[in-house]
Structure formats: structure tokens, C-alpha cells
Motif scaffolding. Sequence first.
Motif, PDB file in Angstrom:
ATOM      1  N   GLY A 163       3.215  -9.417  -3.375  1.00 34.58           N
ATOM      2  CA  GLY A 163       2.040  -8.625  -3.098  1.00 34.58           C
ATOM      3  C   GLY A 163       1.351  -8.248  -4.399  1.00 34.58           C
ATOM      4  O   GLY A 163       1.845  -8.523  -5.495  1.00 34.58           O
ATOM      5  N   GLN A 164       0.242  -7.540  -4.289  1.00 32.29           N
ATOM      6  CA  GLN A 164      -0.592  -7.251  -5.449  1.00 32.29           C
ATOM      7  C   GLN A 164      -0.129  -6.027  -6.238  1.00 32.29           C
ATOM      8  O   GLN A 164      -0.611  -5.815  -7.333  1.00 32.29           O
ATOM      9  CB  GLN A 164      -2.050  -7.038  -5.012  1.00 32.29           C
ATOM     10  CG  GLN A 164      -2.388  -5.647  -4.507  1.00 32.29           C
ATOM     11  CD  GLN A 164      -1.805  -5.331  -3.153  1.00 32.29           C
ATOM     12  OE1 GLN A 164      -1.084  -6.112  -2.545  1.00 32.29           O
ATOM     13  NE2 GLN A 164      -2.130  -4.142  -2.648  1.00 32.29           N
ATOM     14  N   GLY A 165       0.782  -5.265  -5.695  1.00 31.95           N
ATOM     15  CA  GLY A 165       1.264  -4.084  -6.393  1.00 31.95           C
ATOM     16  C   GLY A 165       0.516  -2.828  -6.002  1.00 31.95           C
ATOM     17  O   GLY A 165      -0.685  -2.862  -5.715  1.00 31.95           O
ATOM     18  N   THR A 166       1.221  -1.724  -6.008  1.00 28.57           N
ATOM     19  CA  THR A 166       0.623  -0.426  -5.726  1.00 28.57           C
ATOM     20  C   THR A 166       1.196   0.576  -6.727  1.00 28.57           C
ATOM     21  O   THR A 166       2.402   0.592  -6.969  1.00 28.57           O
ATOM     22  CB  THR A 166       0.877   0.005  -4.263  1.00 28.57           C
ATOM     23  OG1 THR A 166       0.191   1.228  -3.984  1.00 28.57           O
ATOM     24  CG2 THR A 166       2.355   0.157  -3.946  1.00 28.57           C
ATOM     25  N   LEU A 167       0.322   1.365  -7.326  1.00 27.94           N
ATOM     26  CA  LEU A 167       0.715   2.252  -8.411  1.00 27.94           C
ATOM     27  C   LEU A 167       1.277   3.564  -7.879  1.00 27.94           C
ATOM     28  O   LEU A 167       0.651   4.235  -7.057  1.00 27.94           O
ATOM     29  CB  LEU A 167      -0.484   2.531  -9.318  1.00 27.94           C
ATOM     30  CG  LEU A 167      -0.263   3.519 -10.472  1.00 27.94           C
ATOM     31  CD1 LEU A 167       0.798   2.988 -11.441  1.00 27.94           C
ATOM     32  CD2 LEU A 167      -1.567   3.790 -11.192  1.00 27.94           C
ATOM     33  N   VAL A 168       2.442   3.912  -8.389  1.00 24.94           N
ATOM     34  CA  VAL A 168       3.067   5.203  -8.102  1.00 24.94           C
ATOM     35  C   VAL A 168       3.144   5.987  -9.404  1.00 24.94           C
ATOM     36  O   VAL A 168       3.706   5.504 -10.388  1.00 24.94           O
ATOM     37  CB  VAL A 168       4.475   5.013  -7.506  1.00 24.94           C
ATOM     38  CG1 VAL A 168       5.184   6.348  -7.381  1.00 24.94           C
ATOM     39  CG2 VAL A 168       4.387   4.320  -6.150  1.00 24.94           C
TER      40      VAL A 168
ATOM     41  N   SER B 227       0.838  -1.193   0.000  1.00 24.52           N
ATOM     42  CA  SER B 227       0.000   0.000   0.000  1.00 24.52           C
ATOM     43  C   SER B 227       0.873   1.243   0.000  1.00 24.52           C
ATOM     44  O   SER B 227       2.094   1.149   0.192  1.00 24.52           O
ATOM     45  CB  SER B 227      -0.919   0.001   1.228  1.00 24.52           C
ATOM     46  OG  SER B 227      -0.144   0.020   2.415  1.00 24.52           O
ATOM     47  N   GLY B 228       0.238   2.391  -0.207  1.00 27.23           N
ATOM     48  CA  GLY B 228       0.953   3.650  -0.108  1.00 27.23           C
ATOM     49  C   GLY B 228       1.206   4.367  -1.420  1.00 27.23           C
ATOM     50  O   GLY B 228       1.739   5.476  -1.417  1.00 27.23           O
ATOM     51  N   GLY B 229       0.868   3.729  -2.521  1.00 22.32           N
ATOM     52  CA  GLY B 229       1.067   4.386  -3.804  1.00 22.32           C
ATOM     53  C   GLY B 229       0.126   5.559  -3.994  1.00 22.32           C
ATOM     54  O   GLY B 229      -0.807   5.767  -3.213  1.00 22.32           O
ATOM     55  N   GLY B 230       0.373   6.334  -5.033  1.00 22.60           N
ATOM     56  CA  GLY B 230      -0.475   7.467  -5.317  1.00 22.60           C
ATOM     57  C   GLY B 230       0.143   8.362  -6.367  1.00 22.60           C
ATOM     58  O   GLY B 230       1.123   7.988  -7.023  1.00 22.60           O
ATOM     59  N   LEU B 231      -0.444   9.529  -6.511  1.00 21.45           N
ATOM     60  CA  LEU B 231       0.018  10.528  -7.476  1.00 21.45           C
ATOM     61  C   LEU B 231       0.781  11.612  -6.727  1.00 21.45           C
ATOM     62  O   LEU B 231       0.287  12.150  -5.724  1.00 21.45           O
ATOM     63  CB  LEU B 231      -1.180  11.131  -8.209  1.00 21.45           C
ATOM     64  CG  LEU B 231      -0.902  12.307  -9.147  1.00 21.45           C
ATOM     65  CD1 LEU B 231      -0.015  11.861 -10.304  1.00 21.45           C
ATOM     66  CD2 LEU B 231      -2.210  12.895  -9.653  1.00 21.45           C
ATOM     67  N   VAL B 232       1.967  11.919  -7.218  1.00 18.66           N
ATOM     68  CA  VAL B 232       2.801  12.922  -6.566  1.00 18.66           C
ATOM     69  C   VAL B 232       3.538  13.706  -7.638  1.00 18.66           C
ATOM     70  O   VAL B 232       3.833  13.170  -8.722  1.00 18.66           O
ATOM     71  CB  VAL B 232       3.766  12.253  -5.570  1.00 18.66           C
ATOM     72  CG1 VAL B 232       4.740  11.329  -6.279  1.00 18.66           C
ATOM     73  CG2 VAL B 232       4.487  13.278  -4.720  1.00 18.66           C
TER      74      VAL B 232
END
Length: 125
Positions: free
Chosen positions: A116-121, A6-11
Motif C-alpha cells: 500500500g501507499q503508507g499512512t503516517l502515524v 488509511s487511518g493514520g494521524g496525530l495522537v
Amino acid sequence: VQLQASGGGLVQAGGSLRLSCQSSGGASSRYATAWFRQATGKEREFVAGNRGSGQITYYADSVKGRFTFSRDNTKNAVFLQMDHLKPEDTAVYYCAAGQGIILSEVRRARAYAYWGQGTLVTVSS
């Protein structure tokens, strides 16, 4: 062993994100754990990781000095602190774990049995 990233996002470029990977089902501090990433149209690549708690941490040259890998054994979690992010860091980030990974294999995705399932950055310019 189950891994939850977890923790991905748009930056924006130059910003920071902190990824977390929670493990359950038996993964121990002696497991090798790593972060990999895969950008669209590219192969999955090693980002950072080590062979177990207290072991040397390895980084991809492209992230050295900007990303920091850490573990919290009390929480069965690993983290990836990402600073000074660049647009080329945009990818899906995966955490991975495995047992008995030899030194020469620590950067190879095929060495890791659990993912893990992956988190998008996404890093915007």
C-alpha cells in the motif's frame, strides 16, 4: 492486487489509532498480510502480520501487547489496532501482501510483492 492503507494521524502518547488496509484485485484470505513501518532515517521494519486467515499472528517485540492485528475476510481488509502509543511508534505505516511466503520470511519486507501507499502515524509526547 492493490492495497489502500488509511487511518493514520496525530495522537498523543498513550492514545490509540486503528489502521485499515483495503485490498482489491484478487488478494485472498490465503495471502500473507502484514504491517510494516518506517521512521525517518530508519529501515522499514516488521510490525505485525500472518501468513493467511487462521494462521498464527506474529508481532514485533516493540509492539507486543499494545498492537493487535486482525482480518475481515468479508471486507477484504486487515486492521492494526494500536493502543498505548509511544512517540517511538511515529512512522509511516505500510500494509503488504504476498503469496507463498514461508515462515522464516514472514517478517522480511522483501518477501512481500504488494504494498500500500503508507499512512503516517505521529505520536506526540
